[in-house]
Scaffold this motif. Structure first.
Motif, PDB file in Angstrom:
ATOM      1  N   GLU A  66      41.488  55.930  34.301  1.00  0.00           N
ATOM      2  CA  GLU A  66      40.255  55.234  34.728  1.00  0.00           C
ATOM      3  C   GLU A  66      40.300  53.732  34.461  1.00  0.00           C
ATOM      4  O   GLU A  66      39.580  52.966  35.097  1.00  0.00           O
ATOM      5  N   LEU A  67      41.167  53.294  33.513  1.00  0.00           N
ATOM      6  CA  LEU A  67      41.261  51.860  33.227  1.00  0.00           C
ATOM      7  C   LEU A  67      42.295  51.150  34.103  1.00  0.00           C
ATOM      8  O   LEU A  67      42.477  49.939  34.000  1.00  0.00           O
ATOM      9  N   TRP A  68      42.989  51.899  34.945  1.00  0.00           N
ATOM     10  CA  TRP A  68      44.023  51.305  35.806  1.00  0.00           C
ATOM     11  C   TRP A  68      43.621  51.439  37.281  1.00  0.00           C
ATOM     12  O   TRP A  68      44.463  51.482  38.169  1.00  0.00           O
ATOM     13  N   SER A  69      42.322  51.526  37.518  1.00  0.00           N
ATOM     14  CA  SER A  69      41.807  51.769  38.868  1.00  0.00           C
ATOM     15  C   SER A  69      41.611  50.452  39.626  1.00  0.00           C
ATOM     16  O   SER A  69      41.572  49.368  39.027  1.00  0.00           O
ATOM     17  N   GLU A  70      41.439  50.577  40.923  1.00  0.00           N
ATOM     18  CA  GLU A  70      41.185  49.403  41.772  1.00  0.00           C
ATOM     19  C   GLU A  70      39.921  48.662  41.305  1.00  0.00           C
ATOM     20  O   GLU A  70      39.899  47.433  41.230  1.00  0.00           O
ATOM     21  N   GLN A  71      38.907  49.439  40.976  1.00  0.00           N
ATOM     22  CA  GLN A  71      37.632  48.845  40.548  1.00  0.00           C
ATOM     23  C   GLN A  71      37.810  47.980  39.287  1.00  0.00           C
ATOM     24  O   GLN A  71      37.282  46.882  39.182  1.00  0.00           O
ATOM     25  N   ILE A  72      38.590  48.501  38.336  1.00  0.00           N
ATOM     26  CA  ILE A  72      38.810  47.756  37.085  1.00  0.00           C
ATOM     27  C   ILE A  72      39.686  46.524  37.330  1.00  0.00           C
ATOM     28  O   ILE A  72      39.422  45.449  36.786  1.00  0.00           O
ATOM     29  N   PHE A  73      40.714  46.653  38.165  1.00  0.00           N
ATOM     30  CA  PHE A  73      41.549  45.466  38.437  1.00  0.00           C
ATOM     31  C   PHE A  73      40.760  44.407  39.192  1.00  0.00           C
ATOM     32  O   PHE A  73      40.937  43.212  38.965  1.00  0.00           O
ATOM     33  N   ARG A  74      39.863  44.833  40.068  1.00  0.00           N
ATOM     34  CA  ARG A  74      39.011  43.858  40.784  1.00  0.00           C
ATOM     35  C   ARG A  74      38.123  43.130  39.769  1.00  0.00           C
ATOM     36  O   ARG A  74      37.946  41.920  39.830  1.00  0.00           O
ATOM     37  N   LYS A  75      37.606  43.892  38.829  1.00  0.00           N
ATOM     38  CA  LYS A  75      36.761  43.295  37.789  1.00  0.00           C
ATOM     39  C   LYS A  75      37.554  42.254  36.995  1.00  0.00           C
ATOM     40  O   LYS A  75      37.071  41.148  36.744  1.00  0.00           O
ATOM     41  N   MET A  76      38.792  42.588  36.615  1.00  0.00           N
ATOM     42  CA  MET A  76      39.602  41.659  35.831  1.00  0.00           C
ATOM     43  C   MET A  76      39.996  40.442  36.680  1.00  0.00           C
ATOM     44  O   MET A  76      40.017  39.312  36.179  1.00  0.00           O
ATOM     45  N   PHE A  77      40.277  40.650  37.959  1.00  0.00           N
ATOM     46  CA  PHE A  77      40.576  39.542  38.880  1.00  0.00           C
ATOM     47  C   PHE A  77      39.398  38.564  38.876  1.00  0.00           C
ATOM     48  O   PHE A  77      39.568  37.352  38.756  1.00  0.00           O
ATOM     49  N   ASP A  78      38.191  39.098  38.971  1.00  0.00           N
ATOM     50  CA  ASP A  78      36.985  38.258  39.019  1.00  0.00           C
ATOM     51  C   ASP A  78      36.710  37.565  37.684  1.00  0.00           C
ATOM     52  O   ASP A  78      36.063  36.524  37.648  1.00  0.00           O
ATOM     53  N   LEU A  79      37.191  38.149  36.587  1.00  0.00           N
ATOM     54  CA  LEU A  79      36.975  37.545  35.266  1.00  0.00           C
ATOM     55  C   LEU A  79      37.929  36.370  35.000  1.00  0.00           C
ATOM     56  O   LEU A  79      37.769  35.650  34.021  1.00  0.00           O
ATOM     57  N   LEU A  80      38.939  36.210  35.858  1.00  0.00           N
ATOM     58  CA  LEU A  80      39.938  35.152  35.638  1.00  0.00           C
ATOM     59  C   LEU A  80      39.535  33.840  36.315  1.00  0.00           C
ATOM     60  O   LEU A  80      38.897  33.835  37.367  1.00  0.00           O
TER      61      LEU A  80
END
Ligand SMILES: C[S@@+](CC[C@H](N)C(=O)[O-])C[C@H]1O[C@@H](n2cnc3c(N)ncnc32)[C@H](O)[C@@H]1O
Length: 218
Positions: free
Chosen positions: A159-173
């Motif tokens: 669940e921590l390696w999902s598209e939704q989580i990577f999108r969230k991390m992309f937006d946090l950068l």
């Protein structure tokens, strides 16, 4: 239950028997952390003011090494760590990292004992904010230069390696920010690409062929 184990470079790690996975590579916790998060993370930036987000603070090893390097390189670091299951004092007080990297045990204790949910001035170059929260619920207005993504493996915590989580991390950068992780699995790299990351595959630490640096801009 968390149990302290010794890895091949003599440094401690923690084995979590609920997840059935170690917090670090058995080939060496310090060697791995130095390679993935310091050499290919912290040291890849030339900024003199750096904001770093760590996902999964665990033993505090990445935090400690970053504080050490911030002082050596005179870089002002604002470090934000999130951790859902903070380790207990009877565990963190026994960890042997500081002896092995020429630091004082108090420096590791300062990282663990300081307040959660607040900004803590740890030393001249290092500010630390820790939040006891899961990545899924975490929100902030801050943008980060670097994300240390140190979750359990995709096999154990998909669940921590999902598209939704990577999108969230992309937006946090920040626009020129990047994420580093020990993982270089094909499916993970494809998911990162899908949300907009530009992928760099780098040599891995001992025992691992590759690791990933995911850049927000190419
Ligand atoms: C591979 S270990 C990380 C080790 C850590 N960086 C260190 O150097 O010790 C993964 C960490 O993520 C934490 N974690 C697990 N699920 C999480 C979640 N949903 N959100 C934030 N942290 C989580 C675990 O408790 C554990 O400390």
């Amino acid at each position: 239950m968390n149990k302290i184990v010794i890895t091949n470079d003599g440094s401690h790690s923690i084995f979590n028997d609920k997840i059935n996975e170690c917090y670090h590579s058995k080939h060496g916790a310090i060697v791995e952390a130095e390679h993935v998060f310091i050499r290919n993370g912290f040291s890849r930036s030339i900024k003199k003011d750096l904001s770093i987000l760590e996902i999964g603070m665990g033993t505090g090893l990445n935090t400690l090494l970053t504080k050490q390097k911030a002082n050596i390189k005179k870089v002002n670091v604002s470090y934000h760590a999130i951790e859902l299951y903070p380790i207990k004092k009877n565990v963190f007080s026994k960890l042997n990292f500081t002896d092995l990297i020429g630091m004082h045990q108090q420096e590791l204790l300062d990282i663990h004992i300081c307040d959660w949910g607040k900004h803590n001035i740890i030393d001249k170059y290092f500010n630390l904010r820790k939040d006891c929260i899961d990545l899924e619920s975490f929100t902030t207005n801050t943008k980060f230069d670097i994300i240390y993504f140190d979750a359990f493996s995709p096999e154990k915590q998909p669940e921590l390696w999902s598209e939704q989580i990577f999108r969230k991390m992309f937006d946090l950068l920040e626009d020129d920010g990047f994420l580093v992780t020990y993982c270089a699995k094909g499916t993970v790299k494809r998911t990162m690409k899908k949300v907009g990351f530009d992928i760099e595959v780098l040599d891995g630490p001992p025992g691992k062929r590759q690791m990933t640096k995911a850049n927000k801009t190419s």
